[in-house]
Scaffold this motif. Structure first.
Motif, short mmCIF file in Angstrom:
data_model
loop_
_atom_site.label_atom_id
_atom_site.label_comp_id
_atom_site.label_asym_id
_atom_site.label_seq_id
_atom_site.Cartn_x
_atom_site.Cartn_y
_atom_site.Cartn_z
N ARG A 639 -1.41 -14.03 -5.50
CA ARG A 639 -0.20 -13.69 -4.76
C ARG A 639 1.05 -14.05 -5.56
NH1 ARG A 639 -1.53 -16.02 -0.33
NH2 ARG A 639 -2.19 -14.19 0.84
N ARG A 646 7.05 -8.50 -8.77
CA ARG A 646 8.09 -7.95 -7.89
C ARG A 646 9.48 -8.34 -8.41
NH1 ARG A 646 11.54 -9.70 -4.54
NH2 ARG A 646 10.73 -11.83 -4.62
N LEU A 664 -0.81 -3.97 -5.85
CA LEU A 664 -0.80 -3.68 -4.41
C LEU A 664 -1.79 -2.58 -4.05
CD1 LEU A 664 3.05 -3.71 -3.72
CD2 LEU A 664 1.40 -5.45 -3.02
N CYS A 665 -1.97 -1.60 -4.90
CA CYS A 665 -2.77 -0.42 -4.58
C CYS A 665 -4.24 -0.56 -4.93
CB CYS A 665 -2.20 0.82 -5.27
SG CYS A 665 -0.58 1.32 -4.66
N GLU A 671 -5.78 -9.32 1.89
CA GLU A 671 -4.52 -10.05 2.01
C GLU A 671 -3.46 -9.55 1.02
OE1 GLU A 671 -7.89 -13.07 2.74
OE2 GLU A 671 -7.46 -11.31 1.48
N PHE A 673 -3.78 -6.22 -0.60
CA PHE A 673 -3.74 -4.76 -0.60
C PHE A 673 -2.65 -4.26 0.35
CE2 PHE A 673 -5.44 -0.71 1.20
CZ PHE A 673 -5.32 0.07 0.06
N ASP A 674 -1.75 -3.41 -0.19
CA ASP A 674 -0.67 -2.83 0.63
C ASP A 674 -0.35 -1.47 0.03
OD1 ASP A 674 1.60 -2.12 2.03
OD2 ASP A 674 2.46 -4.15 2.02
N ALA A 675 -1.12 -0.47 0.42
CA ALA A 675 -1.05 0.84 -0.21
C ALA A 675 0.32 1.50 0.00
CB ALA A 675 -2.15 1.74 0.33
N ARG A 677 3.28 0.23 0.61
CA ARG A 677 4.33 -0.40 -0.18
C ARG A 677 4.12 -0.13 -1.67
NH1 ARG A 677 5.60 -6.86 -0.93
NH2 ARG A 677 7.73 -6.62 -1.73
N GLY A 678 2.85 -0.15 -2.10
CA GLY A 678 2.55 0.11 -3.51
C GLY A 678 2.99 1.49 -3.93
N CYS A 701 -2.12 4.83 -6.37
CA CYS A 701 -1.43 4.54 -5.12
C CYS A 701 -1.54 5.70 -4.13
CB CYS A 701 0.03 4.21 -5.40
SG CYS A 701 0.26 2.58 -6.15
#
Length: 760
Positions: A639, A646, A664-665, A671, A673-675, A677-678, A701
């Motif tokens: 993280r 970032r 992120l993708c 916890e 993974f954020d597709a 936002r990626g 992405c």
């Protein structure tokens, strides 16, 4: 034929490659030259059938040709050979003039008239546009012999000559000072045979690249110097001076050239002693200039005036300086003495203000509408700091086509408006400068067009403009064009584009070329050993931190040298401790990962955080990568890596943006993974070039949010952008093809870094 011309012909014959004649088109003849000399030149330059044109000069020696005349017996014996020579080199003024003289000697009136008309047509074309403005376009000739044949046909008396620049670019202008009896003044006419030779000579490994122009120019100078040519000796002296360090301590290197009457040697000697005063620096300078000034040579008189104005080699004496400049201006067409002295003063602006008499005559010339002097005044203004303000007469002079034979006036207008924040005007003049042939403008416009290209035709046109800039001497254009070759895996092409700029001393090009050699790319001529030697030279003599970083990388990897972690540490540390942020970041990462033999996390973090504090955005990439991949594989560390990327993306580093979006993708941890936002983070990468790895990230992405068709489309683009044969290598290319297969199956890519999410 002179000994020097024979040597030049022999030199060029070694480079020329035999090409077959064009079967469906008859050779150019005298009648073609008479009817349309420019069209004849264009065909000559584009037709490979004329690759052996320089061999034709042998006929001049056979007929005993000189400026004084020809040998009638030689003309009679070699009449057929001379006719054949003209077919081989139909644009040679010297050959047509030799034919005219031979025909007159043998009583062949018809041939004499035809040859006279051909000589006149080519001579008029060469002198058809201004050759005496600000940075004029040189008259094109095939070789040196044609210059003197042109002067004879035009009734101009040769006085002296000099090369206008030290480094060959698109042209390598030879300026010939002649006495024009009709006008009663000395004129300085610009000629060039390097661009011609570059078009004619084919088949060399570096034909088609700017470096061939350098080879040709230096070959001409060497051949002419062997024949005791004063302009070549002048240039060799300047090159020796530069090679020795170009300081007042080595001005002795310039004396042979100045003693031979060399303008470049004398002016370089004068400026060096003015900018780097030292006891005895100018001893002998005035003695070298005086004999030529006494022969009423205007350029030497102007240099003598400058010496008196500066007090270099003589006591400072403004009155004598002004009187000498008056003499130079009376002799030299278009106030040439004032233009020369004022132009050289641009290099002295930081040292002292120009004398009152020079300012007065500059103002007077401007008020009378002189076309060139206001350009020099504009250059003075642009040499000062701050937003410049040019007079209307100066702006008109810069825009005058007579001062834009190769776009130099337009280029100064670009500089002017750019410094004033007038972007629209600057861009307009940039286009004009590019169209007129300014290499830096061509590089800038071509690069802009390439970035905006959406079709292959647009891309080819943009690349062609960049190539023109590279051939004109723009190091930026050469590096840009080389980069395109590197992206395509065309290593030999990249070397070809870089060599000329590297040999001209552009450090970035030298580094790029050394990188190519360091990686031992196939098809290139350099070696890993040469790369190392280049880095050492740049480190020792250029104090290059980048070169020391590369040496450190080689020492860490044992590439090109034995593995040596102690030296690697020293190379990185010396610049890190001097405040070089890139070295600090690299040292920090090496300490974090143990690349230098011992892992030292506290010191590694200190160096990376120091670089970040100094706003070195690239440090975020390395620091984030260590946390994300190399620290302890804990979720908190991963993280923290994303957070650092970032911050780097927000600081403007595109690689940090790429890595942040990728993490992120493709992360296996729910916890992290954020597709959505990626994908949002990744999208600007498509606007920032066409790097395959960045397109690969955007594709990942799109797949991560379920947009598989778009992912497939982008992944194919990424594969096509891979260098060399990687695009077709389905087993390699860092998984590009494997990811494409996943997207086609409707699956996202998960980076297999952690087998499972950390239970904490």
């Amino acid at each position: 034929m002179s000994t020097g011309m024979i040597r030049i012909a022999a030199f060029l014959s070694l480079l020329a490659c035999a090409w077959p004649a064009t079967a469906d088109e008859r050779p150019l003849e005298a009648r073609d030259v008479i009817a349309a000399p420019e069209a004849a030149w264009n065909r000559f330059l584009s037709d490979p059938a004329y690759a052996d044109a320089y061999d034709a000069y042998d006929a001049l020696g056979a007929v005993g040709y000189s400026q004084a005349g020809v040998d009638p017996d030689g003309c009679r014996q070699h009449e057929v050979a001379l006719a054949a020579a003209i077919l081989r080199a139909p644009v040679s003024i010297a050959l047509h003039r030799a034919r005219m003289l031979c025909a007159e000697a043998l009583g062949d009136d018809a041939s004499a008239e035809e040859a006279m008309l051909a000589t006149g047509a080519l001579s008029r074309l060469a002198l058809s546009t201004s050759r005496e403005g600000f940075g004029p376009e040189p008259a094109r000739v095939l070789g040196p012999a044609d210059v003197y044949a042109l002067l004879a046909s035009a009734g101009l008396e040769f006085r002296y000559e000099y090369f206008a620049s030290v480094e060959p670019q698109r042209h390598y202008p030879l300026v010939v000072a002649v006495w024009d009896d009709a006008k009663g003044v000395e004129r300085h006419l610009w000629f060039d045979y390097i661009d011609t030779a570059n078009s004619v000579v084919r088949g060399d490994p570096f034909s088609g690249y700017p470096v061939q122009r350098r080879q040709l120019a230096h070959g001409f100078v060497e051949s002419l110097a062997e024949g005791d040519d004063a302009s070549a000796r002048d240039m060799q002296a300047v090159l020796a001076f530069r090679l020795a360090g170009a300081t007042s301590a080595v001005v002795d290197r310039l004396k042979p050239g100045a003693d031979a009457g060399g303008i470049q040697s004398a002016s370089t000697w004068l400026l060096t002693c003015a900018l780097q005063p030292a006891d005895g620096c100018a001893d002998g300078l005035v003695d070298a200039l005086l004999p030529h000034a006494e022969q009423e040579h205007a350029a030497h008189t102007a240099l003598l005036a400058l010496a008196y104005a500066l007090g270099v080699g003589v006591e400072r004496d403004p009155r004598s300086a002004e009187a000498l400049l008056d003499v130079a201006d009376r002799r030299w067409h278009g106030r040439g003495g004032t233009v020369m002295v004022a132009g050289m003063w641009t290099q002295l602006a930081a040292r002292e203000s120009p004398p009152d008499f020079l300012v007065r005559r500059m103002q007077a010339a401007q008020e009378t509408g002189d076309p060139v002097v206001p350009v020099i005044g504009a250059a003075w203004a642009l040499a000062e700091e701050g937003a410049p303000q040019l007079a209307p007469a100066q702006l008109r002079a810069l825009a005058d086509p007579a001062n834009n034979g190769v776009g130099k006036g337009y280029a100064l207008l670009v500089n002017y408006h750019h410094r004033r924040g007038e972007t629209l005007a600057a861009n307009g003049w940039m286009k004009s400068a590019s169209d007129a042939g300014d290499p830096n403008a061509q590089a800038a416009v071509g690069s802009t067009l390439l970035a905006a290209a959406t079709t292959e035709t647009q891309r080819r046109e943009a690349m062609a403009l960049i190539e023109l800039g590279a051939h004109g001497g723009s190091a930026f254009a050469a590096r840009n064009r080389a980069h395109q070759s590197l992206m395509a895996g065309q290593w030999a092409q990249a070397e070809g584009w870089l060599l000329g700029a590297a040999q001209a001393g552009d450090v970035d090009s030298i580094l790029a070329l050394a990188s190519l050699y360091e990686q031992a790319r196939p098809g290139v001529h350099g070696t890993v050993q040469q790369a190392m030697e280049t880095y050492v030279a740049l480190s020792d003599h250029g104090d290059s931190a980048e070169a020391r970083r590369r040496l450190a990388e080689m020492a860490i990897a044992g590439r090109g040298m034995d593995k040596d972690l102690v030296r690697a540490d020293a190379w990185l540390r010396v610049d890190a401790e001097k405040g070089d942020d890139a070295s600090a970041a690299r040292l920090g990462y090496a300490l974090l990962t143990g690349e230098l033999g011992v892992r030292n996390e506290s010191e590694g973090k200190r160096w990376l955080e120091h670089a970040i504090e100094r706003s070195y955005a690239a440090a975020y990439v390395a620091y984030g990568g260590w946390y994300f991949y190399s620290h302890d594989n804990a979720l908190d560390s991963r993280r923290r890596g994303l957070e650092l990327w970032r911050e780097g993306a927000e600081a403007g580093d595109p690689t940090a943006r790429n890595n942040f979006a990728w993490g992120l993708c493709t992360a296996p941890e729910a916890e992290l993974f954020d597709a959505a936002r990626g994908r949002e983070i990744a999208m600007p990468l498509l606007e920032d070039g066409n790097r395959a790895t960045w397109v690969d990230t955007v594709a990942a992405c799109h797949a991560a949010v379920g947009e598989y068709d778009r992912a497939v489309e982008l992944q194919q683009e990424a594969i096509e952008s891979l260098p060399g044969q990687s695009a077709g290598d389905e087993s390699g290319a860092d998984g590009f093809h494997a990811r494409l297969a996943l997207y086609r199956e409707g699956k996202r890519y998960i980076e297999p870094h952690r087998a499972r999410a950390d239970p904490r």
